[in-house]
Scaffold this motif. Structure first.
Motif, mmCIF file in Angstrom:
data_model
loop_
_atom_site.group_PDB
_atom_site.id
_atom_site.type_symbol
_atom_site.label_atom_id
_atom_site.label_comp_id
_atom_site.label_asym_id
_atom_site.label_seq_id
_atom_site.Cartn_x
_atom_site.Cartn_y
_atom_site.Cartn_z
ATOM 1 N N VAL A 29 -22.720 -14.500 33.023
ATOM 2 C CA VAL A 29 -21.413 -14.822 32.465
ATOM 3 C C VAL A 29 -21.516 -14.556 30.967
ATOM 4 C CG1 VAL A 29 -19.686 -16.618 32.076
ATOM 5 C CG2 VAL A 29 -20.990 -16.596 34.222
ATOM 6 N N ARG A 30 -20.607 -13.712 30.464
ATOM 7 C CA ARG A 30 -20.596 -13.398 29.026
ATOM 8 C C ARG A 30 -19.485 -14.196 28.362
ATOM 9 N NH1 ARG A 30 -21.901 -7.409 30.414
ATOM 10 N NH2 ARG A 30 -24.119 -7.442 29.969
ATOM 11 N N ALA A 31 -19.896 -15.093 27.473
ATOM 12 C CA ALA A 31 -18.947 -15.927 26.740
ATOM 13 C C ALA A 31 -18.709 -15.316 25.364
ATOM 14 C CB ALA A 31 -19.503 -17.340 26.594
ATOM 15 N N GLN A 32 -17.537 -15.623 24.807
ATOM 16 C CA GLN A 32 -17.233 -15.117 23.471
ATOM 17 C C GLN A 32 -16.275 -16.041 22.744
ATOM 18 O OE1 GLN A 32 -15.357 -11.290 23.961
ATOM 19 N NE2 GLN A 32 -13.422 -12.167 24.629
ATOM 20 N N LEU A 59 -26.215 -17.108 30.881
ATOM 21 C CA LEU A 59 -25.050 -17.212 30.022
ATOM 22 C C LEU A 59 -25.330 -16.421 28.757
ATOM 23 C CD1 LEU A 59 -22.251 -18.397 29.509
ATOM 24 C CD2 LEU A 59 -23.376 -20.421 28.567
ATOM 25 N N ASP A 60 -24.661 -15.275 28.623
ATOM 26 C CA ASP A 60 -24.814 -14.426 27.444
ATOM 27 C C ASP A 60 -23.928 -14.995 26.347
ATOM 28 O OD1 ASP A 60 -24.809 -12.482 25.480
ATOM 29 O OD2 ASP A 60 -24.425 -10.819 26.853
ATOM 30 N N THR A 61 -24.548 -15.530 25.300
ATOM 31 C CA THR A 61 -23.809 -16.174 24.216
ATOM 32 C C THR A 61 -23.815 -15.340 22.938
ATOM 33 O OG1 THR A 61 -25.761 -17.438 23.531
ATOM 34 C CG2 THR A 61 -24.286 -18.481 25.134
ATOM 35 N N SER A 62 -24.144 -14.068 23.046
ATOM 36 C CA SER A 62 -24.256 -13.223 21.860
ATOM 37 C C SER A 62 -22.950 -13.093 21.087
ATOM 38 C CB SER A 62 -24.779 -11.836 22.239
ATOM 39 O OG SER A 62 -23.905 -11.194 23.148
ATOM 40 N N ALA A 63 -21.810 -13.293 21.732
ATOM 41 C CA ALA A 63 -20.511 -13.165 21.056
ATOM 42 C C ALA A 63 -19.830 -14.519 20.819
ATOM 43 C CB ALA A 63 -19.595 -12.250 21.869
ATOM 44 N N VAL A 64 -20.579 -15.603 20.969
ATOM 45 C CA VAL A 64 -20.023 -16.933 20.706
ATOM 46 C C VAL A 64 -20.054 -17.176 19.203
ATOM 47 C CG1 VAL A 64 -20.376 -19.419 21.019
ATOM 48 C CG2 VAL A 64 -20.646 -17.856 22.954
#
Length: 123
Positions: A29-32, A59-64
């Motif tokens: 899941v990619r979050a942003q 959980l991909d949080t690279s764009a949070v």
């Protein structure tokens, strides 16, 4: 003079769930964007649906760009039910995890590839 609210309120920001799907046998899941009590619901739903059908949730949080205690609560609850891997947390998210004292409990990785390649947790 009292003014009426506009018919078309300001558009909402970008969705907090950028994408989701299977990569290398794990559900990602990619979050942003900003994740707070006003915006977290779509991410909450996406992550809980992932937990229901997958033993590993990344959980991909690279764009949070921001996260508050509602996001932190979601992470802790998910961690208790599955192998949660937090990929690419930025400095603000790392600080939140450290300040809350959960950085030693929640598993985070410097990149999505590192999270996908990590060995499973011991039972």
């Amino acid at each position: 003079m009292v003014s009426e609210p506009p018919d078309n309120p300001a558009p909402a920001g970008p969705p907090v769930v950028a994408a989701e799907g299977e990569i290398s046998g794990h559900w990602v899941v990619r979050a942003q964007g900003d994740l707070d009590s006003d915006s977290i619901d779509p991410l909450f739903i996406a992550v809980w649906q992932a937990v229901a059908g997958h033993p590993v949730v990344v959980l991909d949080t690279s764009a949070v760009t921001f996260a508050d205690s509602s996001f932190l609560s979601l992470l802790i609850e998910v961690h208790q039910r599955t192998d949660l891997r937090i990929a690419a947390p930025g400095p603000a998210l790392e600080r939140l995890l450290r300040t809350a004292g959960v950085d030693q409990v929640l598993r985070s990785y410097p990149s999505l590839d590192a999270a996908l390649g990590a060995p499973p947790i011991a039972s």
